[in-house]
Design an enzyme around this catalytic site. Structure first.
Site, PDB file in Angstrom:
ATOM      1  N   LYS A 280      12.046  -7.309  -1.308  1.00  0.00           N
ATOM      2  CA  LYS A 280      10.966  -8.294  -1.350  1.00  0.00           C
ATOM      3  C   LYS A 280      11.353  -9.467  -2.236  1.00  0.00           C
ATOM      4  O   LYS A 280      12.183  -9.313  -3.137  1.00  0.00           O
ATOM      5  CB  LYS A 280       9.708  -7.638  -1.966  1.00  0.00           C
ATOM      6  N   ARG A 354       4.526   3.683   6.259  1.00  0.00           N
ATOM      7  CA  ARG A 354       4.304   4.425   7.508  1.00  0.00           C
ATOM      8  C   ARG A 354       5.274   5.591   7.634  1.00  0.00           C
ATOM      9  O   ARG A 354       4.967   6.590   8.264  1.00  0.00           O
ATOM     10  CB  ARG A 354       4.417   3.459   8.703  1.00  0.00           C
TER      11      ARG A 354
HETATM   12  N1  BES Z   1       3.244  -2.184   0.439  1.00  0.00           N
HETATM   13  C1  BES Z   1       3.530  -3.130   1.447  1.00  0.00           C
HETATM   14  C2  BES Z   1       2.284  -3.791   2.011  1.00  0.00           C
HETATM   15  C3  BES Z   1       1.561  -4.755   1.122  1.00  0.00           C
HETATM   16  C4  BES Z   1       1.891  -6.090   1.117  1.00  0.00           C
HETATM   17  C5  BES Z   1       0.521  -4.337   0.332  1.00  0.00           C
HETATM   18  C6  BES Z   1       1.209  -6.979   0.333  1.00  0.00           C
HETATM   19  C7  BES Z   1      -0.172  -5.216  -0.463  1.00  0.00           C
HETATM   20  C8  BES Z   1       0.164  -6.540  -0.457  1.00  0.00           C
HETATM   21  C9  BES Z   1       4.257  -2.454   2.612  1.00  0.00           C
HETATM   22  O1  BES Z   1       5.100  -1.408   2.268  1.00  0.00           O
HETATM   23  C10 BES Z   1       5.119  -3.498   3.241  1.00  0.00           C
HETATM   24  O2  BES Z   1       6.008  -3.960   2.596  1.00  0.00           O
HETATM   25  N2  BES Z   1       4.827  -3.844   4.483  1.00  0.00           N
HETATM   26  C11 BES Z   1       5.557  -4.844   5.167  1.00  0.00           C
HETATM   27  C12 BES Z   1       5.762  -4.391   6.582  1.00  0.00           C
HETATM   28  C13 BES Z   1       6.741  -5.236   7.367  1.00  0.00           C
HETATM   29  C14 BES Z   1       8.132  -5.072   6.815  1.00  0.00           C
HETATM   30  C15 BES Z   1       6.686  -4.826   8.815  1.00  0.00           C
HETATM   31  C16 BES Z   1       4.736  -6.138   5.127  1.00  0.00           C
HETATM   32  O3  BES Z   1       3.513  -6.073   5.211  1.00  0.00           O
HETATM   33  O4  BES Z   1       5.344  -7.182   4.957  1.00  0.00           O
HETATM   34 MN    MN Z   2       7.019  -2.047   1.732  1.00  0.00          MN
END
Ligand code: BES
Ligand code: MN
Ligand code: ZN
Length: 500
Positions: A280, A354
Site C-alpha cells: 500500500k 477474503r
Molecule cells: N483492508 C483493506 C480494505 C480497506 C481499505 C479497509 C481502506 C479500510 C480502508 C483490504 O485488505 C484491501 O486492501 N482491499 C483492497 C482490495 C483490492 C486489492 C482488490 C482495496 O480495497 O483496495
Molecule cells: Mn489489504
C-alpha cells in the site's frame, strides 16, 4: 454505571443533578416547565435574559436552584422544536453525558423530552440511554506518558420519563444497552491498540481471557500447526510473510437449547495490513491496524451474548494474522489451495481479507449453522460506495440480509444492501486456478463478496463490509464500535425467536 428509570415524581428522585431540555425558540421543554414551576420561574427568566439559547450542543450548569432538591440543574439545548426527533434526542443525551463527565457529579436524573413512542419506544429508549452513556464515557486506552485528566465520577443515571406501563420494557432496554456499551468498549479497546501490541497471539489470549470471565463461553485457539492441520491454504498464504505467528480462534457462547443450530460469526483479524508484496502507499497506512475490526466485533458480540445470557447458541470464528511483505511472503501469481479444496490464484496480495475469511467460512460448515455472518474491513470500494454512514450488507440469502438491515435501523447503526447477483463472479475468472482473488476495479465491494460466496454455497450467509464504519480517521481517529449495536439487536431478536 448503574441505570434506573423514573416514572412519576421526578422531584422525589434523589440525585445530585437534574438534566432538562430547552428548545432554541428559546423555550423550556415540557419536563423543564415542571422544574421551572417548582423554581418559581427562575429558568424562564434566565432564558428571557438571553443567558441560554437552546442551540443543540449547548449546556449550562446551574447550582442550588430554589425549590429543586437536586443541588444542580443541567440545561441542555435541544435545537429546533419542529425538527426534534430521535436523532436530536440522542445528540442531547450525548451532550448531557459529556457535560456531566466534566464535573464531579455522581448521579443524574434525565428529564429530556422524549421523541414520540413511534420513533423510540420504551425498550429502545432504555437501550439508547445506556448505550449513549457508555460510548460517551469511553476513553481511549492511550499510551501518553503525561498526567491523565481525572476519570469521570458519574455512576448513576435515572432515565425518564417512562409511563408506568413502560417501566419493564425500559428496564429491559437499559440492560441491553449496558451490555452493548460494554461490548463496544471491548471492540474499541482492541481496535485502538497499536499493532505491535494487538498481534494475532494477543487476540488469541484476549479470546481466552474473555471466555474465562463467563461460564457460558468456551474458547479454542489454533496455532500455525493447527491451522496447517485444518488445511487452510489461503489463510496460511497471507500469514507466511510475517514473523508474527497466526491464530485461528473459535469462541462459543452456549445459550439456548444444547445442540441447536448456532449463529456463526466470522471476523477478519488482520492485525496489520501493509498490502504485502502488492504494498500500500504510505499515507495513513497506520490505519490498517484497524483491519482486525471484524475480529474485534466478533469478540464484542460474544461478550454481549454472554453478558445478557442470551438464550441462543453463538459461535465466533476469527482468522488472525498480519499481511506483510518479505522474502517469504506470498507473491502475485502464486496459486494456493483453500480448505474447501478450491484453488485460488492470488493476483493481488492486498486482497488478503477474503483469503483468510474463505477458510474460516469453510470451517463454519461443521456447525451446521442457522446463519453465518462475516464482518470485515474488506474493501476500500465499499468506503467509496457508502462512505462512513452505512455498513455494506451482502449475502446469498436476501431474507437474512434484510434482517440485518432492519436490525441496523432499529439500533441506529445502519447498513445498506448491495446487490450480489451472479454476474459479478465472472470478474473473478482465472486462466490458471479455479478463480482469482480480485475482480478488477468495478464493483470492488461486490466482487469481494462474490469471492466469499464461492465458499458459502448451501449456507445461509451474509457479509458485512465495515471498512467505512468500524473506525474513523482524522483528528477523531479511533474505533467506533460499529457494527456491534446492529449485531446485538440482530442476536437479541433471533433469541426471541423472531426473524423479521
Ligand atoms: N483492508 C483493506 C480494505 C480497506 C481499505 C479497509 C481502506 C479500510 C480502508 C483490504 O485488505 C484491501 O486492501 N482491499 C483492497 C482490495 C483490492 C486489492 C482488490 C482495496 O480495497 O483496495
Ligand atoms: Mn489489504
Ligand atoms: Zn485488509
Amino acid at each position: 454505571m448503574q441505570f434506573e428509570v423514573w416514572s412519576k415524581g421526578l422531584a422525589q428522585v434523589a440525585v445530585e443533578c437534574v438534566v432538562i431540555g430547552v428548545f432554541d425558540e428559546p423555550q423550556l421543554a415540557a419536563e423543564a416547565r415542571a422544574i421551572d414551576a417548582a423554581a418559581a420561574g427562575r429558568l424562564k427568566s434566565l432564558i428571557a435574559r438571553g443567558d441560554f439559547s437552546g442551540r443543540s450542543g449547548e449546556t449550562l450548569l446551574l447550582t442550588d436552584v430554589p425549590g429543586v432538591s437536586a443541588g444542580r440543574v443541567l440545561l441542555v439545548g435541544l435545537g429546533a422544536a419542529k425538527s426534534y426527533g430521535r436523532k436530536a434526542w440522542r445528540r442531547a443525551c450525548g451532550t448531557a453525558v459529556s457535560a456531566l463527565a466534566r464535573t464531579r457529579i455522581r448521579s443524574a436524573a434525565f428529564a429530556l423530552d422524549r421523541p414520540s413512542l413511534r420513533e423510540l419506544d420504551d425498550d429502545y429508549f432504555g437501550r439508547s440511554v445506556a448505550e449513549i452513556a457508555g460510548s460517551t464515557l469511553y476513553r481511549v486506552n492511550d499510551l501518553k506518558s503525561g498526567k491523565k485528566p481525572p476519570a469521570p465520577v458519574l455512576e448513576r443515571i435515572v432515565a425518564g420519563p417512562v409511563r408506568g406501563t413502560g417501566v419493564r420494557a425500559a428496564r429491559r432496554g437499559l440492560e441491553h444497552g449496558r451490555a452493548v456499551a460494554l461490548a463496544m468498549s471491548v471492540q474499541r479497546d482492541l481496535g485502538n491498540l497499536p499493532p505491535n501490541v494487538c498481534t494475532p497471539a494477543y487476540l488469541g489470549d484476549q479470546a481466552r481471557s474473555i471466555a474465562k470471565k463467563y461460564p457460558s463461553l468456551h474458547a479454542q485457539v489454533f496455532d500455525e500447526a493447527g491451522i496447517r492441520r485444518l488445511k487452510m491454504g489461503c489463510f496460511l498464504a497471507v500469514t507466511q510473510g510475517s514473523v508474527q505467528p497466526p491464530r485461528f480462534i473459535v469462541i462459543e457462547h452456549r445459550g439456548g437449547k444444547a445442540g441447536a443450530a448456532p449463529i456463526v460469526l466470522v471476523g477478519k483479524g488482520i492485525t496489520f495490513d501493509t498490502g504485502g508484496i502488492s504494498i500500500k502507499p504510505a499515507a495513513a497506512m497506520d490505519e490498517m491496524k484497524f483491519d482486525m475490526s471484524g475480529a474485534a466485533a466478533v469478540l464484542a458480540a460474544i461478550t454481549f451474548a454472554a453478558e445478557v445470557r442470551l438464550p441462543l447458541r453463538v459461535v465466533g470464528l476469527i482468522a488472525a494474522c498480519e499481511n506483510m511483505p518479505s522474502g517469504s511472503a506470498v507473491k502475485p501469481g502464486d496459486i494456493v489451495t483453500s480448505a474447501s479444496g478450491q484453488t485460488v490464484e492470488i493476483l493481488n496480495t492486498d486482497a488478503e481479507g477474503r483469503l483468510v475469511l474463505s477458510d474460516a467460512l469453510h470451517y463454519a460448515r461443521r456447525f451446521e449453522p442457522a446463519a453465518v455472518i462475516d464482518m470485515a474491513t474488506l474493501t476500500g470500494a465499499c468506503v467509496v460506495a457508502l462512505g462512513a454512514h452505512h455498513t455494506g450488507a451482502l449475502g446469498n440469502d436476501d431474507a437474512l440480509v434484510r434482517e440485518l438491515v432492519s436490525a441496523g435501523v432499529r439500533a441506529d447503526d445502519r447498513a445498506w444492501q448491495l446487490p450480489l447477483t451472479e454476474e459479478y463472479s465472472e470478474q473473478l475468472k482465472s486462466n490458471f486456478a479455479d478463480f482469482a482473488n480480485i475482480g478488477g476495479r468495478e464493483g470492488g465491494a461486490i466482487t469481494a463478496a462474490a469471492f466469499l460466496a464461492k465458499f458459502t454455497q448451501g449456507l445461509q450467509w451474509a457479509h458485512l463490509d465495515i471498512a467505512g464504519t468500524a473506525y474513523q480517521g482524522g483528528p477523531q481517529k479511533g474505533s467506533t464500535g460499529r457494527p456491534t449495536p446492529l449485531l446485538a439487536d440482530f442476536l437479541a431478536h433471533r433469541a426471541r425467536g423472531r426473524s423479521e
